[in-house]
Design a protein around this motif. Structure first.
Motif, PDB file in Angstrom:
ATOM      1  N   ALA A  25       0.816  -1.201   0.000  1.00 11.60           N
ATOM      2  CA  ALA A  25       0.000   0.000   0.000  1.00 11.60           C
ATOM      3  C   ALA A  25       0.848   1.248   0.000  1.00 11.60           C
ATOM      4  N   SER A  26       0.751   1.987  -1.084  1.00 13.44           N
ATOM      5  CA  SER A  26       1.365   3.313  -1.112  1.00 13.44           C
ATOM      6  C   SER A  26       0.345   4.359  -0.703  1.00 13.44           C
ATOM      7  N   ASP A  27      -0.930   3.984  -0.714  1.00  9.43           N
ATOM      8  CA  ASP A  27      -1.985   4.893  -0.295  1.00  9.43           C
ATOM      9  C   ASP A  27      -2.155   4.778   1.214  1.00  9.43           C
ATOM     10  N   PRO A  28      -2.188   5.903   1.940  1.00 10.27           N
ATOM     11  CA  PRO A  28      -2.276   5.837   3.399  1.00 10.27           C
ATOM     12  C   PRO A  28      -3.560   5.184   3.906  1.00 10.27           C
ATOM     13  N   ALA A  29      -4.654   5.294   3.160  1.00  7.36           N
ATOM     14  CA  ALA A  29      -5.897   4.639   3.588  1.00  7.36           C
ATOM     15  C   ALA A  29      -5.748   3.121   3.504  1.00  7.36           C
ATOM     16  N   ALA A  30      -5.115   2.624   2.445  1.00  8.97           N
ATOM     17  CA  ALA A  30      -4.874   1.185   2.316  1.00  8.97           C
ATOM     18  C   ALA A  30      -3.894   0.705   3.376  1.00  8.97           C
ATOM     19  N   THR A  31      -2.907   1.533   3.684  1.00  2.01           N
ATOM     20  CA  THR A  31      -1.955   1.183   4.739  1.00  2.01           C
ATOM     21  C   THR A  31      -2.674   1.009   6.067  1.00  2.01           C
ATOM     22  N   GLN A  32      -3.632   1.887   6.336  1.00  8.75           N
ATOM     23  CA  GLN A  32      -4.423   1.776   7.567  1.00  8.75           C
ATOM     24  C   GLN A  32      -5.214   0.470   7.608  1.00  8.75           C
ATOM     25  N   ILE A  33      -5.803   0.083   6.482  1.00  8.10           N
ATOM     26  CA  ILE A  33      -6.572  -1.154   6.449  1.00  8.10           C
ATOM     27  C   ILE A  33      -5.660  -2.357   6.631  1.00  8.10           C
ATOM     28  N   ASP A  34      -4.467  -2.332   6.021  1.00  3.50           N
ATOM     29  CA  ASP A  34      -3.502  -3.406   6.278  1.00  3.50           C
ATOM     30  C   ASP A  34      -3.200  -3.520   7.768  1.00  3.50           C
ATOM     31  N   ALA A  35      -2.977  -2.385   8.405  1.00  4.72           N
ATOM     32  CA  ALA A  35      -2.657  -2.390   9.836  1.00  4.72           C
ATOM     33  C   ALA A  35      -3.855  -2.898  10.646  1.00  4.72           C
ATOM     34  N   TYR A  36      -5.049  -2.503  10.260  1.00  3.87           N
ATOM     35  CA  TYR A  36      -6.272  -2.962  10.921  1.00  3.87           C
ATOM     36  C   TYR A  36      -6.412  -4.479  10.822  1.00  3.87           C
ATOM     37  N   HIS A  37      -6.219  -5.002   9.610  1.00  5.00           N
ATOM     38  CA  HIS A  37      -6.285  -6.445   9.409  1.00  5.00           C
ATOM     39  C   HIS A  37      -5.293  -7.176  10.319  1.00  5.00           C
ATOM     40  N   MET A 144     -13.579   5.347   3.996  1.00  3.91           N
ATOM     41  CA  MET A 144     -12.689   5.965   4.964  1.00  3.91           C
ATOM     42  C   MET A 144     -12.682   7.478   4.808  1.00  3.91           C
ATOM     43  N   ARG A 145     -12.420   8.134   5.944  1.00  2.37           N
ATOM     44  CA  ARG A 145     -12.415   9.598   5.980  1.00  2.37           C
ATOM     45  C   ARG A 145     -11.249  10.049   6.851  1.00  2.37           C
ATOM     46  N   PHE A 146     -10.601  11.133   6.437  1.00  2.00           N
ATOM     47  CA  PHE A 146      -9.465  11.637   7.209  1.00  2.00           C
ATOM     48  C   PHE A 146      -9.983  12.368   8.445  1.00  2.00           C
ATOM     49  N   SER A 147      -9.581  11.883   9.615  1.00  5.20           N
ATOM     50  CA  SER A 147     -10.081  12.432  10.878  1.00  5.20           C
ATOM     51  C   SER A 147      -9.030  12.236  11.952  1.00  5.20           C
ATOM     52  N   GLN A 148      -8.822  13.247  12.758  1.00  4.14           N
ATOM     53  CA  GLN A 148      -7.880  13.173  13.875  1.00  4.14           C
ATOM     54  C   GLN A 148      -6.501  12.702  13.412  1.00  4.14           C
ATOM     55  N   GLY A 149      -6.093  13.213  12.270  1.00  6.69           N
ATOM     56  CA  GLY A 149      -4.728  12.993  11.813  1.00  6.69           C
ATOM     57  C   GLY A 149      -4.475  11.739  11.008  1.00  6.69           C
ATOM     58  N   LYS A 150      -5.517  10.936  10.725  1.00  9.28           N
ATOM     59  CA  LYS A 150      -5.287   9.748   9.902  1.00  9.28           C
ATOM     60  C   LYS A 150      -6.598   9.282   9.266  1.00  9.28           C
ATOM     61  N   TRP A 151      -6.476   8.364   8.309  1.00  6.97           N
ATOM     62  CA  TRP A 151      -7.646   7.809   7.653  1.00  6.97           C
ATOM     63  C   TRP A 151      -8.323   6.808   8.573  1.00  6.97           C
ATOM     64  N   ARG A 152      -9.645   6.973   8.738  1.00 14.19           N
ATOM     65  CA  ARG A 152     -10.415   6.116   9.622  1.00 14.19           C
ATOM     66  C   ARG A 152     -11.646   5.569   8.896  1.00 14.19           C
ATOM     67  N   ILE A 153     -12.075   4.401   9.314  1.00 16.49           N
ATOM     68  CA  ILE A 153     -13.240   3.748   8.721  1.00 16.49           C
ATOM     69  C   ILE A 153     -14.513   4.461   9.188  1.00 16.49           C
ATOM     70  N   VAL A 154     -15.398   4.770   8.221  1.00 13.21           N
ATOM     71  CA  VAL A 154     -16.707   5.334   8.564  1.00 13.21           C
ATOM     72  C   VAL A 154     -17.860   4.439   8.112  1.00 13.21           C
ATOM     73  N   ASP A 155     -17.555   3.434   7.297  1.00 15.59           N
ATOM     74  CA  ASP A 155     -18.602   2.513   6.851  1.00 15.59           C
ATOM     75  C   ASP A 155     -17.946   1.273   6.266  1.00 15.59           C
ATOM     76  N   ILE A 156     -18.699   0.168   6.267  1.00 12.89           N
ATOM     77  CA  ILE A 156     -18.293  -1.063   5.612  1.00 12.89           C
ATOM     78  C   ILE A 156     -19.430  -1.451   4.684  1.00 12.89           C
TER      79      ILE A 156
END
Length: 196
Positions: A25-37, A144-156
Motif C-alpha cells: 500500500a502506497s496509499d495511506p488509507a490502504a496502509t491503515q486497512i492493512d494495519a487494521y487487518h 474511509m475519511r481523514f479524521s484526527q490525523g489519519k484515515w479512519r473507517i466510517v462505513d463497511i
C-alpha cells in the motif's frame, strides 16, 4: 468457513480468521486497512485464551484507533444529533464503540489461517476513500475519511449494502421514541445478550 457479511455492523466482520496479504500500500488509507487487518489477526492468534472480556478490551482499543466513531454515531442517530447535549453524544459514541467491540470479540474467536487481503487501487469519492478487501472469496469496501490525523473507517459495504445505513434503519425507531438514552440502553441490552 462462510462469512455472514450482511451481519456486519461498525467493525463487525464475521466468523473468519484472516491472514493479511499486504497490498504494497502506497496509499495511506490502504496502509491503515492493512494495519487494521493485522491487528485483528494478533487478537485472534490469542484466541480463546483472552476470554470474551479480554477480547472486548482489545477490540475496543482497535475500534477506537481505526474507526471514526463520532461521525459514525452521528449518522446512526440522524437529525437528533445536532440538538443533543455533549453528554448524550459522548454516551452514544462510547456505547456504539463498545457494541462494535463486543460484536468483534464474539465473532473473531480463533485463528484459522484464512486470507484477508487489501486491494489496490484505492478510489477517491469526494473527501472519502474506498478501500477494497477480499476475505476468502467475499468482498468488502471500507469507506474511509481523514479524521484526527489519519484515515479512519466510517462505513463497511458488502454486496452493495452500507452497514452504516443498516444500523441507522435498525435503531431509528429507538432513537425516535427514546432519543440517545434509548439507543444507549438498546445497545447495552444487545451486548449483554451477546456476552452470555
Amino acid at each position: 468457513m462462510a462469512l455472514k457479511l450482511k451481519n456486519i455492523i461498525p467493525a463487525i466482520l464475521v466468523t473468519v480468521a484472516p491472514v493479511a496479504a499486504f497490498a504494497q500500500a502506497s496509499d495511506p488509507a490502504a496502509t491503515q486497512i492493512d494495519a487494521y487487518h493485522n491487528a485483528i489477526i494478533e487478537i485472534m492468534k490469542q484466541g480463546k485464551s483472552l476470554g470474551i472480556s479480554g477480547r472486548i478490551t482489545r477490540f475496543e482499543t482497535l475500534v477506537h484507533d481505526y474507526y471514526d466513531m463520532p461521525t459514525m454515531t452521528s449518522l446512526v442517530v440522524g437529525s437528533g444529533w445536532s440538538s443533543a447535549s455533549q453528554a448524550d453524544r459522548d454516551q452514544a459514541i462510547a456505547a456504539l464503540e463498545h457494541h462494535s467491540a463486543v460484536m468483534l470479540a464474539s465473532n473473531f474467536v480463533s485463528y484459522g489461517g484464512e486470507q484477508f487481503k487489501t486491494e489496490l487501487p484505492v478510489t477517491s469519492r469526494g473527501s472519502d476513500k474506498l478501500v477494497r478487501a477480499t476475505i476468502t472469496s467475499d468482498k468488502l469496501i471500507y469507506r474511509m475519511r481523514f479524521s484526527q490525523g489519519k484515515w479512519r473507517i466510517v462505513d463497511i459495504i458488502s454486496d452493495g449494502v452500507s452497514q452504516l445505513a443498516v444500523q441507522r434503519a435498525d435503531f431509528s425507531s429507538t432513537v425516535a421514541s427514546n432519543g440517545i438514552p434509548g439507543l444507549v440502553h438498546k445497545l447495552a441490552t444487545i451486548d449483554a445478550k451477546t456476552m452470555k
